[in-house]
Design an enzyme around this catalytic site. Structure first.
Site, PDB file in Angstrom:
ATOM      1  N   VAL A  15     105.647 -32.452  -6.736  1.00 52.49           N
ATOM      2  CA  VAL A  15     105.934 -31.757  -5.478  1.00 52.49           C
ATOM      3  C   VAL A  15     106.555 -32.721  -4.486  1.00 52.49           C
ATOM      4  O   VAL A  15     106.031 -33.812  -4.243  1.00 52.49           O
ATOM      5  CB  VAL A  15     104.671 -31.107  -4.892  1.00 52.49           C
ATOM      6  CG1 VAL A  15     104.940 -30.568  -3.488  1.00 52.49           C
ATOM      7  CG2 VAL A  15     104.200 -29.987  -5.819  1.00 52.49           C
ATOM      8  N   HIS A  35      87.668 -45.410  -4.288  1.00 51.09           N
ATOM      9  CA  HIS A  35      87.133 -44.269  -3.544  1.00 51.09           C
ATOM     10  C   HIS A  35      87.811 -44.070  -2.192  1.00 51.09           C
ATOM     11  O   HIS A  35      87.123 -43.895  -1.178  1.00 51.09           O
ATOM     12  CB  HIS A  35      85.614 -44.457  -3.320  1.00 51.09           C
ATOM     13  CG  HIS A  35      84.829 -44.531  -4.587  1.00 51.09           C
ATOM     14  ND1 HIS A  35      83.560 -45.068  -4.642  1.00 51.09           N
ATOM     15  CD2 HIS A  35      85.119 -44.124  -5.843  1.00 51.09           C
ATOM     16  CE1 HIS A  35      83.099 -44.997  -5.882  1.00 51.09           C
ATOM     17  NE2 HIS A  35      84.029 -44.435  -6.640  1.00 51.09           N
ATOM     18  N   HIS A  92      79.841 -42.438  -5.094  1.00 49.15           N
ATOM     19  CA  HIS A  92      81.115 -42.206  -5.781  1.00 49.15           C
ATOM     20  C   HIS A  92      81.547 -40.792  -5.379  1.00 49.15           C
ATOM     21  O   HIS A  92      80.712 -39.934  -5.104  1.00 49.15           O
ATOM     22  CB  HIS A  92      80.926 -42.328  -7.286  1.00 49.15           C
ATOM     23  CG  HIS A  92      80.478 -43.701  -7.710  1.00 49.15           C
ATOM     24  ND1 HIS A  92      81.290 -44.566  -8.400  1.00 49.15           N
ATOM     25  CD2 HIS A  92      79.309 -44.360  -7.527  1.00 49.15           C
ATOM     26  CE1 HIS A  92      80.637 -45.699  -8.622  1.00 49.15           C
ATOM     27  NE2 HIS A  92      79.430 -45.598  -8.109  1.00 49.15           N
TER      28      HIS A  92
HETATM   29  C1  FAD Z   1      89.865 -45.667 -11.772  1.00 48.66           C
HETATM   30  C2  FAD Z   1      88.982 -44.742 -11.011  1.00 48.66           C
HETATM   31  C3  FAD Z   1      87.600 -44.783 -11.218  1.00 48.66           C
HETATM   32  C4  FAD Z   1      86.762 -43.919 -10.501  1.00 48.66           C
HETATM   33  N1  FAD Z   1      85.443 -43.864 -10.820  1.00 48.66           N
HETATM   34  C5  FAD Z   1      84.673 -42.875 -10.290  1.00 48.66           C
HETATM   35  C6  FAD Z   1      83.362 -42.657 -10.743  1.00 48.66           C
HETATM   36  O1  FAD Z   1      82.871 -43.324 -11.663  1.00 48.66           O
HETATM   37  N2  FAD Z   1      82.645 -41.672 -10.154  1.00 48.66           N
HETATM   38  C7  FAD Z   1      83.156 -40.899  -9.157  1.00 48.66           C
HETATM   39  O2  FAD Z   1      82.448 -40.033  -8.634  1.00 48.66           O
HETATM   40  N3  FAD Z   1      84.409 -41.095  -8.713  1.00 48.66           N
HETATM   41  C8  FAD Z   1      85.174 -42.033  -9.273  1.00 48.66           C
HETATM   42  N4  FAD Z   1      86.472 -42.181  -8.871  1.00 48.66           N
HETATM   43  C9  FAD Z   1      86.931 -41.368  -7.734  1.00 48.66           C
HETATM   44  C10 FAD Z   1      87.207 -39.916  -8.077  1.00 48.66           C
HETATM   45  O3  FAD Z   1      87.822 -39.789  -9.330  1.00 48.66           O
HETATM   46  C11 FAD Z   1      88.109 -39.339  -6.990  1.00 48.66           C
HETATM   47  O4  FAD Z   1      87.481 -39.533  -5.737  1.00 48.66           O
HETATM   48  C12 FAD Z   1      88.384 -37.851  -7.166  1.00 48.66           C
HETATM   49  O5  FAD Z   1      89.008 -37.609  -8.395  1.00 48.66           O
HETATM   50  C13 FAD Z   1      89.241 -37.350  -6.028  1.00 48.66           C
HETATM   51  O6  FAD Z   1      89.627 -36.015  -6.286  1.00 48.66           O
HETATM   52  P1  FAD Z   1      90.953 -35.442  -5.646  1.00 48.66           P
HETATM   53  O7  FAD Z   1      91.084 -34.063  -6.141  1.00 48.66           O
HETATM   54  O8  FAD Z   1      90.912 -35.703  -4.196  1.00 48.66           O
HETATM   55  O9  FAD Z   1      92.115 -36.357  -6.214  1.00 48.66           O
HETATM   56  P2  FAD Z   1      92.588 -36.582  -7.723  1.00 48.66           P
HETATM   57  O10 FAD Z   1      91.514 -36.270  -8.689  1.00 48.66           O
HETATM   58  O11 FAD Z   1      93.158 -37.948  -7.781  1.00 48.66           O
HETATM   59  O12 FAD Z   1      93.735 -35.504  -7.923  1.00 48.66           O
HETATM   60  C14 FAD Z   1      94.955 -35.529  -7.231  1.00 48.66           C
HETATM   61  C15 FAD Z   1      96.000 -34.904  -8.126  1.00 48.66           C
HETATM   62  O13 FAD Z   1      97.164 -34.594  -7.380  1.00 48.66           O
HETATM   63  C16 FAD Z   1      98.279 -34.971  -8.134  1.00 48.66           C
HETATM   64  N5  FAD Z   1      99.382 -35.216  -7.216  1.00 48.66           N
HETATM   65  C17 FAD Z   1      99.473 -36.180  -6.278  1.00 48.66           C
HETATM   66  N6  FAD Z   1     100.656 -36.112  -5.663  1.00 48.66           N
HETATM   67  C18 FAD Z   1     101.326 -35.074  -6.208  1.00 48.66           C
HETATM   68  C19 FAD Z   1     102.609 -34.508  -5.991  1.00 48.66           C
HETATM   69  N7  FAD Z   1     103.466 -35.006  -5.094  1.00 48.66           N
HETATM   70  N8  FAD Z   1     102.965 -33.436  -6.719  1.00 48.66           N
HETATM   71  C20 FAD Z   1     102.117 -32.914  -7.647  1.00 48.66           C
HETATM   72  N9  FAD Z   1     100.922 -33.430  -7.904  1.00 48.66           N
HETATM   73  C21 FAD Z   1     100.513 -34.498  -7.185  1.00 48.66           C
HETATM   74  C22 FAD Z   1      97.833 -36.198  -8.880  1.00 48.66           C
HETATM   75  O14 FAD Z   1      98.663 -36.481  -9.981  1.00 48.66           O
HETATM   76  C23 FAD Z   1      96.421 -35.814  -9.266  1.00 48.66           C
HETATM   77  O15 FAD Z   1      96.378 -35.117 -10.483  1.00 48.66           O
HETATM   78  C24 FAD Z   1      87.322 -43.049  -9.541  1.00 48.66           C
HETATM   79  C25 FAD Z   1      88.694 -43.018  -9.331  1.00 48.66           C
HETATM   80  C26 FAD Z   1      89.529 -43.855 -10.062  1.00 48.66           C
HETATM   81  C27 FAD Z   1      91.002 -43.799  -9.821  1.00 48.66           C
END
Ligand code: FAD
Ligand code: NAG
Ligand code: NAG
Ligand code: NAG
Ligand code: NAG
Ligand code: NAG
Ligand code: NAG
Ligand code: NAG
Ligand code: NAG
Ligand code: NAG
Ligand code: NAG
Ligand code: NAG
Ligand code: NAG
Length: 697
Positions: free
Chosen positions: A280, A564, A607
């Site tokens: 996007v 995080h 987390h």
């Molecule tokens: C390496 C790592 C380890 C972690 N370990 C833990 C853990 O052990 N326990 C825990 O609770 N949390 C953990 N976290 C944190 C947790 O995964 C995140 O806080 C959580 O997934 C956030 O959810 P979200 O929906 O906000 O973002 P995300 O799950 O990151 O989803 C965002 C999505 O939007 C998509 N996106 C972004 N920009 C665009 C665009 N321009 N167009 C289309 N799509 C787009 C991305 O590709 C992604 O799929 C970890 C994170 C990472 C990266």
């Protein structure tokens, strides 16, 4: 004959009257193929941007109302070619997805508090988002923190939806808890209280099928250094030492993440499309809509890495779920954000909103390492013995943690540090921004963090133990409520360019003190019985680092993100530079919401998965209720039932009498799809459409 096809044929001519019962487990791929599409319609009621943790919750829940058409656009691939590595919990360490295209692999700007280094920031880029590549720790923020967020909203309409009680219910709705086996519970010294967990939600929270003596030794070592053991931190008192649950499906030891929980088990829905490889670039607004209340009417995306741009029309709303980096970036590239940032990047200001991207808070970590002569997860894997291919062993992920408060860390000195932080509050806020409203927001967040959280039992530091390397054991310390806040911005008008990430690590003087005392506690733990029995020698940083100055220099060299980041589209009053209101609506826009980890204005001492699942569940309920109320008042007798059902979960109830009368629940065999329902009409017509299209042939 393929089972699904035979089920379809068996339905025969009277199919429309029957509730179809289809064994989804027998053909999960074909069913998945329906909602994950390669071609989309011209327009949808809801376009969800980002198919990550929150995005797939929203997509799954909003499409339960058959009256809404829903599209999810995900920049990353569907992830199928990496599915085994995603599914296998221990592969998070041994076959990490970081070097693959499933990782955005961002870097921060040079960090002045970190000796100018640019730090790696992995983020998931695939269906499931970061929940597909993360470490699977599954724990919760506490009541004090969540209520502190709610209280920052004052009497804003909808503020109560973000109270602990509301978010706790929403988090539980997303989960199915399974206790550990007797054997694991004993060896790892696991305690739990089932009543603090959900039992019917799509995401599994359980414990690995394998453990190590150090996990059981964790709590005892904590007591040696004066940190209390907690028997249940999931009901609101999220402090003390314990073994966390993990997002693992214990029936087959696979990762449980938003795709496996909220997308794969769904029956085909004609009203729901998920498109991967759709980056996007911008939200487009109706140029004749009113300034101050702009109406989004399309979303622009690129299917080919920026070479071409396509648009899809939006009938009701755009919901941003791009995460703490993606969501503010998309707003900025769309011209919604601080004028200084947009002007410098050469993006036309469409709707000035000074807070977008501000208040970035991240947990910063460091780790002490010892050599050990004991078997570790890393050594068993490296040996290539029978364990290294055993599914129970491959479900082992680290999970022993402790959250320690300011008095655990500083004793009576906590009060002094609090007063110091308060005395620096105005200058810290002023340094963080130029816009008056944004500065007021920094002040509000600092005040809440220091007065409501720092001086409470909430953890300022998380301690964690890990043994996934061959021959070593780590104990880490991670800052939970940083006073250094940063910003996500852009420096280009090309939406394909990565945003600029500046977390400002360790720029506020309190943070280095808290992290330093935290890492010292980590060292003390490794030297305390009974953990000390497992440690041969401290190998990192070792005896060269003893004094405060030595610790500080070391921390500024080696600390890293705990992954995080939060708060970049903060829910706060507009006068405080907020980005969304309590209904998750972006200020100044008529029909754009944000619902992901970027929304809470403060970091949590946890987390972030569980809270983000809760936010996305709550957002789905809010949005569905909003439109159901709308439909009721438009098409029904409004004096009858204006109140939506409290949890709103499965019933589009009040809204659509014509379809709910035949509504039936088609859940997966083991209840992992709990709470989902499907309108049989949608279901059958979709299946018939499949046949008509010779989809299977
Ligand atoms: C390496 C790592 C380890 C972690 N370990 C833990 C853990 O052990 N326990 C825990 O609770 N949390 C953990 N976290 C944190 C947790 O995964 C995140 O806080 C959580 O997934 C956030 O959810 P979200 O929906 O906000 O973002 P995300 O799950 O990151 O989803 C965002 C999505 O939007 C998509 N996106 C972004 N920009 C665009 C665009 N321009 N167009 C289309 N799509 C787009 C991305 O590709 C992604 O799929 C970890 C994170 C990472 C990266
Ligand atoms: C794991 O089990 C669930 C059912 O609980 C099933 O839906 C899923 O497909 C299984 N995953 C794998 C990789 O076998
Ligand atoms: C734009 O807004 C105008 C005025 O509200 C409306 O008449 C028109 O249909 C809208 N156009 C689109 C494409 O949404
Ligand atoms: C694991 O560590 C041991 C002891 O240090 C070493 O002998 C062995 O080579 C290591 N294995 C691998 C695969 O690195
Ligand atoms: C285990 O297998 C890996 C990869 O095949 C190899 O590099 C390693 O040396 C093996 N380790 C032992 C102890 O045999
Ligand atoms: C921190 O925890 C200890 C128990 O370990 C408790 O006695 C103390 O009151 C807590 N501090 C605060 C500020 O609540
Ligand atoms: C813009 O920011 C990106 C990401 O931080 C960086 O790689 C790039 O060098 C920056 N460009 C300019 C012109 O500052
Ligand atoms: C900071 O970085 C420089 C250059 O990389 C290095 O020479 C120096 O030792 C570092 N300082 C500290 C305190 O580690
Ligand atoms: C903003 O626009 C929407 C849709 O165009 C409309 O329903 C709403 O009433 C408007 N709000 C205000 C405050 O004007
Ligand atoms: C709405 O329902 C109420 C009672 O449920 C009834 O008294 C009223 O007449 C109805 N109004 C209309 C317009 O149907
Ligand atoms: C109003 O509620 C009554 C009782 O629950 C129900 O029988 C009736 O169908 C409802 N009417 C409408 C218009 O929804
Ligand atoms: C899901 C939920 O709790 N919704 C509530 C949000 O806030 C409004 C107004 O306070 C309530 O009416 C909803 O029930
Ligand atoms: C069953 C039901 O409520 N259908 C409604 C779906 O939405 C359209 C347009 O928004 C209405 O016209 C239908 O009545």
């Amino acid at each position: 004959m393929r089972p699904l096809l035979s089920a379809v044929l068996a339905l025969g001519a009277s199919a429309v009257l029957a509730v179809p019962v289809i064994d989804e487990a027998s053909e999960p791929k074909l069913l998945r193929a329906r909602n994950i599409v390669t071609e989309i319609q011209d327009e949808y009621d809801f376009v969800i941007v980002g198919g990550g943790l929150a995005g797939l919750v929203l997509g799954g829940r909003l499409s339960e109302d058959s009256n809404h058409t829903v599209l999810v656009l995900e920049a990353g691939s569907n992830g199928d070619e990496f599915r085994d590595r995603i599914n296998t919990p221990a592969d998070a360490y041994f076959e990490s997805l970081w070097p693959t295209p499933l990782n955005w692999a961002y870097n921060t700007t040079p960090q002045v508090g970190m000796n100018n280094s640019q730090m790696n920031w992995p983020r998931g880029k695939t269906l499931g988002g970061s929940s597909a590549i993360n470490g699977m720790y599954m724990n919760r923020p506490g009541e004090i923190e969540v209520d502190a967020w709610k209280n920052m909203l004052g009497d804003m309409d909808g503020a109560d939806n973000w109270s602990w009680d509301s978010l706790f219910a929403a988090m539980k709705k997303s989960e199915t808890f399974s206790p550990p086996t007797q054997e694991i519970a004993q060896e790892a010294a696991i305690t739990y209280d089932t009543s603090s967990h959900g039992s019917k939600g799509p995401i599994h929270m359980s414990y690995p099928g394998y453990t190590f003596p150090i996990v059981g030794a964790w709590s005892n070592a904590m007591q040696s250094v004066g940190i209390p053991i907690s028997h249940d931190t999931y009901g609101g008192e999220n402090w003390g030492a314990y073994v966390s649950t993990s997002a693992i499906n214990p029936t087959n030891w696979t990762r449980s993440y938003s795709r496996s929980g909220y997308l794969d088990p769904l029956p085909p829905r004609t009203n729901y499309d998920v498109l991967a490889d759709a980056y996007v670039t911008r939200i487009l607004f109706n140029s004749s809509s009113k300034a101050g209340n702009l109406s989004a009417n399309a979303v622009e995306y690129s299917p080919d890495g920026g070479a071409s741009k396509l648009t899809v029309k939006v009938k009701k709303e755009v919901i941003l779920a791009g995460g703490s980096v993606g969501s503010p970036a998309i707003l900025l590239y769309s011209g919604v954000g601080p004028k200084d940032v947009l002007d410098a990047a050469g993006v036309d200001v469409v709707s000035e909103l000074p807070g977008v991207g501000h208040h970035l808070q991240d947990h910063l970590s460091a780790t002490v390492q010892w050599s050990t002569d004991q078997a570790t997860a890393g050594s068993l894997y490296a040996d290539n013995g029978s364990e290294s291919t055993n599914a129970a062993f491959l479900s082992y992920v680290n999970s022993a943690v402790a959250y320690i408060n300011a008095t655990n860390i500083f004793g009576a000195g906590a009060e002094d540090l609090k007063n110091t932080i308060l005395s620096q509050l105005d200058s810290a806020a002023a340094a963080a921004g130029t816009d008056e409203t944004v500065v007021a927001g920094y002040k509000a967040i600092y005040e809440t963090t220091v007065n409501k959280i720092f001086s409470s039992p909430i953890g300022q530091i998380e301690l964690l133990i890990g043994n996934n390397l061959n021959g070593t054991i780590n104990i880490g310390a991670s800052l939970q409520h940083p006073f250094s806040h940063g910003q996500v911005s852009i420096n280009s008008s090309n939406p394909m360019d990565y945003p600029v990430i500046n977390p400002n690590y360790l720029t506020h003087p309190a943070d280095i003190q808290i992290l330093r005392e935290g890492i010292k506690t980590a060292r003390r733990l490794g030297e305390a019985p009974p953990l000390a029995d497992s440690m041969t020698k401290e190998v990192w940083p070792g005896s060269d680092v003893e004094s405060d100055d030595e610790w500080d220099d070391w921390l500024r060299e080696v600390s890293f993100t705990e992954y995080h980041p939060s708060s970049t589209c903060a829910m706060m009053p507009l006068e405080q530079g907020g980005v969304v209101d309590a209904n998750l609506r972006v200020y100044g826009l008529a029909n754009v919401r944000v619902a992901d980890a970027s929304v809470p204005p403060i970091a949590f001492s946890a987390h972030l998965m569980s809270s983000t699942y809760g936010i996305a569940e709550q957002a789905s309920t809010l949005i569905r209720n909003y439109y159901n109320i709308d439909l009721i008042s438009k098409s029904h007798n409004s004096t009858n039932s204006t109140k939506p059902s409290k949890t709103g979960s499965d019933k589009s109830a009040a809204s659509s009498s014509s379809t709910t009368s035949t509504a039936a629940s088609a859940s997966t065999t083991n209840g992992s799809d709990g709470g989902f329902s499907v309108q049989p009409w949608t279901f059958i017509s979709t299946i018939l459409a499949f046949v008509a299209l010779e989809y299977f042939l």
